[in-house]
Design a protein around this motif. Structure first.
Motif, PDB file in Angstrom:
ATOM      1  N   ARG B  62       7.097 -20.284  -0.238  1.00 11.90           N
ATOM      2  CA  ARG B  62       6.818 -21.555   0.432  1.00 11.90           C
ATOM      3  C   ARG B  62       6.281 -21.303   1.848  1.00 11.90           C
ATOM      4  NH1 ARG B  62       9.058 -25.553   3.786  1.00 11.90           N
ATOM      5  NH2 ARG B  62      10.304 -23.901   4.692  1.00 11.90           N
ATOM      6  N   VAL B  63       6.864 -20.302   2.513  1.00  7.02           N
ATOM      7  CA  VAL B  63       6.450 -19.990   3.881  1.00  7.02           C
ATOM      8  C   VAL B  63       4.976 -19.577   3.917  1.00  7.02           C
ATOM      9  CG1 VAL B  63       6.801 -18.396   5.813  1.00  7.02           C
ATOM     10  CG2 VAL B  63       8.767 -19.364   4.625  1.00  7.02           C
ATOM     11  N   PHE B  64       4.555 -18.745   2.946  1.00  6.49           N
ATOM     12  CA  PHE B  64       3.160 -18.295   2.903  1.00  6.49           C
ATOM     13  C   PHE B  64       2.223 -19.476   2.683  1.00  6.49           C
ATOM     14  CE2 PHE B  64      -0.697 -16.677   1.054  1.00  6.49           C
ATOM     15  CZ  PHE B  64      -0.918 -15.458   1.677  1.00  6.49           C
ATOM     16  N   GLU B  65       2.548 -20.309   1.713  1.00 10.27           N
ATOM     17  CA  GLU B  65       1.683 -21.450   1.393  1.00 10.27           C
ATOM     18  C   GLU B  65       1.542 -22.406   2.577  1.00 10.27           C
ATOM     19  OE1 GLU B  65       3.498 -23.039  -2.087  1.00 10.27           O
ATOM     20  OE2 GLU B  65       2.711 -21.432  -3.369  1.00 10.27           O
ATOM     21  N   LYS B  66       2.688 -22.711   3.197  1.00  7.42           N
ATOM     22  CA  LYS B  66       2.662 -23.641   4.334  1.00  7.42           C
ATOM     23  C   LYS B  66       1.872 -23.047   5.495  1.00  7.42           C
ATOM     24  CE  LYS B  66       5.956 -26.800   3.204  1.00  7.42           C
ATOM     25  NZ  LYS B  66       5.822 -28.236   3.328  1.00  7.42           N
ATOM     26  N   THR B  67       2.064 -21.747   5.725  1.00  3.68           N
ATOM     27  CA  THR B  67       1.383 -21.101   6.841  1.00  3.68           C
ATOM     28  C   THR B  67      -0.119 -21.069   6.618  1.00  3.68           C
ATOM     29  OG1 THR B  67       3.329 -19.729   7.181  1.00  3.68           O
ATOM     30  CG2 THR B  67       1.322 -19.027   8.269  1.00  3.68           C
ATOM     31  N   LEU B  68      -0.517 -20.766   5.385  1.00  2.20           N
ATOM     32  CA  LEU B  68      -1.946 -20.715   5.073  1.00  2.20           C
ATOM     33  C   LEU B  68      -2.591 -22.089   5.270  1.00  2.20           C
ATOM     34  CD1 LEU B  68      -4.312 -19.012   4.020  1.00  2.20           C
ATOM     35  CD2 LEU B  68      -3.699 -19.735   1.720  1.00  2.20           C
ATOM     36  N   ALA B  69      -1.935 -23.127   4.749  1.00  2.00           N
ATOM     37  CA  ALA B  69      -2.481 -24.480   4.887  1.00  2.00           C
ATOM     38  C   ALA B  69      -2.586 -24.865   6.361  1.00  2.00           C
ATOM     39  CB  ALA B  69      -1.604 -25.476   4.136  1.00  2.00           C
ATOM     40  N   TYR B  70      -1.571 -24.502   7.115  1.00  4.96           N
ATOM     41  CA  TYR B  70      -1.532 -24.803   8.545  1.00  4.96           C
ATOM     42  C   TYR B  70      -2.661 -24.082   9.272  1.00  4.96           C
ATOM     43  CZ  TYR B  70       0.563 -24.995  13.251  1.00  4.96           C
ATOM     44  OH  TYR B  70       0.796 -25.202  14.581  1.00  4.96           O
ATOM     45  N   ALA B  71      -2.821 -22.778   8.975  1.00  2.00           N
ATOM     46  CA  ALA B  71      -3.865 -21.989   9.642  1.00  2.00           C
ATOM     47  C   ALA B  71      -5.245 -22.525   9.283  1.00  2.00           C
ATOM     48  CB  ALA B  71      -3.737 -20.517   9.270  1.00  2.00           C
ATOM     49  N   GLN B  72      -5.432 -22.908   8.025  1.00  2.33           N
ATOM     50  CA  GLN B  72      -6.741 -23.412   7.620  1.00  2.33           C
ATOM     51  C   GLN B  72      -7.054 -24.744   8.298  1.00  2.33           C
ATOM     52  OE1 GLN B  72      -6.185 -23.155   3.395  1.00  2.33           O
ATOM     53  NE2 GLN B  72      -7.299 -21.219   3.238  1.00  2.33           N
ATOM     54  N   ARG B  73      -6.014 -25.542   8.492  1.00  3.44           N
ATOM     55  CA  ARG B  73      -6.255 -26.849   9.097  1.00  3.44           C
ATOM     56  C   ARG B  73      -6.539 -26.761  10.589  1.00  3.44           C
ATOM     57  NH1 ARG B  73      -3.197 -32.524   7.952  1.00  3.44           N
ATOM     58  NH2 ARG B  73      -3.811 -33.571   9.860  1.00  3.44           N
ATOM     59  N   PHE B  74      -5.841 -25.851  11.291  1.00  2.00           N
ATOM     60  CA  PHE B  74      -5.923 -25.867  12.752  1.00  2.00           C
ATOM     61  C   PHE B  74      -6.702 -24.723  13.387  1.00  2.00           C
ATOM     62  CE2 PHE B  74      -2.177 -28.565  12.028  1.00  2.00           C
ATOM     63  CZ  PHE B  74      -2.528 -29.657  12.797  1.00  2.00           C
ATOM     64  N   SER B  75      -7.187 -23.760  12.584  1.00  2.69           N
ATOM     65  CA  SER B  75      -7.812 -22.617  13.245  1.00  2.69           C
ATOM     66  C   SER B  75      -9.268 -22.893  13.610  1.00  2.69           C
ATOM     67  CB  SER B  75      -7.731 -21.379  12.357  1.00  2.69           C
ATOM     68  OG  SER B  75      -8.556 -21.558  11.230  1.00  2.69           O
ATOM     69  N   GLY B  76      -9.840 -23.974  13.093  1.00  4.52           N
ATOM     70  CA  GLY B  76     -11.189 -24.356  13.493  1.00  4.52           C
ATOM     71  C   GLY B  76     -12.281 -23.391  13.064  1.00  4.52           C
ATOM     72  N   ASN B  77     -12.115 -22.748  11.907  1.00  4.65           N
ATOM     73  CA  ASN B  77     -13.167 -21.905  11.328  1.00  4.65           C
ATOM     74  C   ASN B  77     -13.741 -20.867  12.277  1.00  4.65           C
ATOM     75  OD1 ASN B  77     -13.153 -22.951   8.759  1.00  4.65           O
ATOM     76  ND2 ASN B  77     -14.358 -24.729   9.407  1.00  4.65           N
ATOM     77  N   THR B  78     -12.888 -20.138  12.947  1.00  8.27           N
ATOM     78  CA  THR B  78     -13.360 -19.074  13.814  1.00  8.27           C
ATOM     79  C   THR B  78     -13.499 -17.801  12.985  1.00  8.27           C
ATOM     80  OG1 THR B  78     -12.044 -20.111  15.528  1.00  8.27           O
ATOM     81  CG2 THR B  78     -12.943 -17.962  16.023  1.00  8.27           C
ATOM     82  N   SER B  79     -14.666 -17.140  13.086  1.00 10.60           N
ATOM     83  CA  SER B  79     -14.879 -15.935  12.293  1.00 10.60           C
ATOM     84  C   SER B  79     -14.145 -14.747  12.913  1.00 10.60           C
ATOM     85  CB  SER B  79     -16.365 -15.619  12.241  1.00 10.60           C
ATOM     86  OG  SER B  79     -16.774 -15.190  13.510  1.00 10.60           O
ATOM     87  N   GLY B  80     -14.101 -13.651  12.172  1.00 15.28           N
ATOM     88  CA  GLY B  80     -13.428 -12.455  12.656  1.00 15.28           C
ATOM     89  C   GLY B  80     -14.022 -11.924  13.946  1.00 15.28           C
TER      90      GLY B  80
END
Lengths: 178, 147
Positions: B62-80
């Motif tokens: 659950r922690v992985f799924e929630k974290t991934l969704a959170y990162a995808q929503r708030f990271s603003g598509n910044t590339s490596g």
């Protein structure tokens, strides 16, 4: 805040796993035991990125012939701090305040910590609305909050947060993206 | 855990304050990751699993799924490469890892917003001026814009 930290743990292995694939089994078992867990000290362990040191195994003397290994590993953890500002997604709104989630972390913003110009409105979907109707905090909205308190249980962390400060509050109405 | 240990732990937590960069012994020198970096790490794990055509227990918590969704929503598509450039900007300025990650996550527009969200920037002995921070914020938004 997310951190990349080095942690250690003891892993016990049954004799049937001793052999050529032992290291792989050990890493698998470590991942299974720590990933997804939460402790007050290190927060939520999201993912093990590397297992860098496995000690020599020591057979335990409780008659089971299992061996104990001391394992050091790198992992990504999420650990909230008091005073930290985070973005979160609103999950539930009621007259006492609203709940939000920042990744695995649950937050609660009580109505005492919501700016005075926002009122609870239950005429449609539960929400907090500003006097001028411009700002609307409802389920799935993104909010920016500051953590003011933490409650640490054995396997969960729960935070109290505020939006009563400059630059905090609603950042978008929901359905993803900024 | 003994009662004494519980009490010790509690007072340690009460002593922490991110606005003054007091993170406790375990995290004072730890490496912080911004949301875009977390997203890169998690998505590369998903990519590896897909390549080997096996699903591991890691990605199912659950922690992985929630974290991934959170990162995808708030990271603003910044590339490596953009994430690396932003990290370098912060290092050049001598920001603490925690401040750097907080600034990349929260993306303040100006000095006033930055110091309100990350109050430790303003402490006297840091030698960080408004101009330095403002210039860094401008460069940061340029990196994001032109990547």
């Amino acid at each position: 805040m997310f951190f990349h930290v080095n942690l250690e743990r003891n892993i016990t292995l049954e004799p049937r796993h001793f052999g050529a694939r032992m290291r792989a089994v050990l890493e698998e078992k470590l991942r299974h035991e720590v990933e997804g867990t939460c402790s007050g000290r290190y927060g939520f362990i999201v993912m093990v990125t590397r297992v860098d040191d496995v000690s020599e195994g020591v057979v335990v003397d409780d008659g089971t012939a299992r061996a104990k290994f001391h394992v050091k590993y790198d992992c990504v953890v999420f650990r909230p701090f008091k005073g930290e500002v985070v973005d979160a997604v609103v999950t539930q709104v009621n007259k006492f305040g609203f709940f939000a989630e920042a990744g695995p972390l649950q937050l609660f913003v009580s109505n005492a910590l919501i700016t005075e110009d926002m009122q609870f409105d239950s005429s449609g979907e539960n929400c907090y609305v500003s006097d001028d109707q411009q700002i609307r905090i409802q389920r799935d909205a993104s909010v920016r909050v500051r953590i003011v308190g933490m409650r640490i249980d054995a396997n969960d962390i729960f935070c109290i947060a505020t939006i009563k400060d400059d630059y905090l509050g609603l950042i978008d109405f929901g359905s993803g993206g900024l | 855990m003994s009662a004494a240990a519980c009490v010790g732990r509690k007072s340690a937590v009460e002593d922490e304050d991110a606005s003054e960069l007091r993170l406790g012994a375990d995290f004072d020198d730890a490496n912080c990751l911004s949301l875009s970096e977390v997203k890169i790490v998690l998505e590369s794990k998903l990519g590896d699993d897909a390549e080997q055509a096996e699903e591991t227990s890691t990605t199912r918590t659950r922690v992985f799924e929630k974290t991934l969704a959170y990162a995808q929503r708030f990271s603003g598509n910044t590339s490596g490469t953009a994430a690396a450039a932003i990290r370098e900007l912060h290092a050049n300025l001598g920001l603490h890892d925690f401040e750097g990650a907080a600034i990349s996550n929260l993306r303040p527009q100006d000095w006033d917003e930055a110091k309100t969200l990350v109050p430790s920037l303003e402490s006297d002995d840091r030698g960080l001026t408004e101009e330095m921070i403002q210039q860094m914020l401008d460069e940061m938004s340029n990196v994001r814009k032109f990547e």
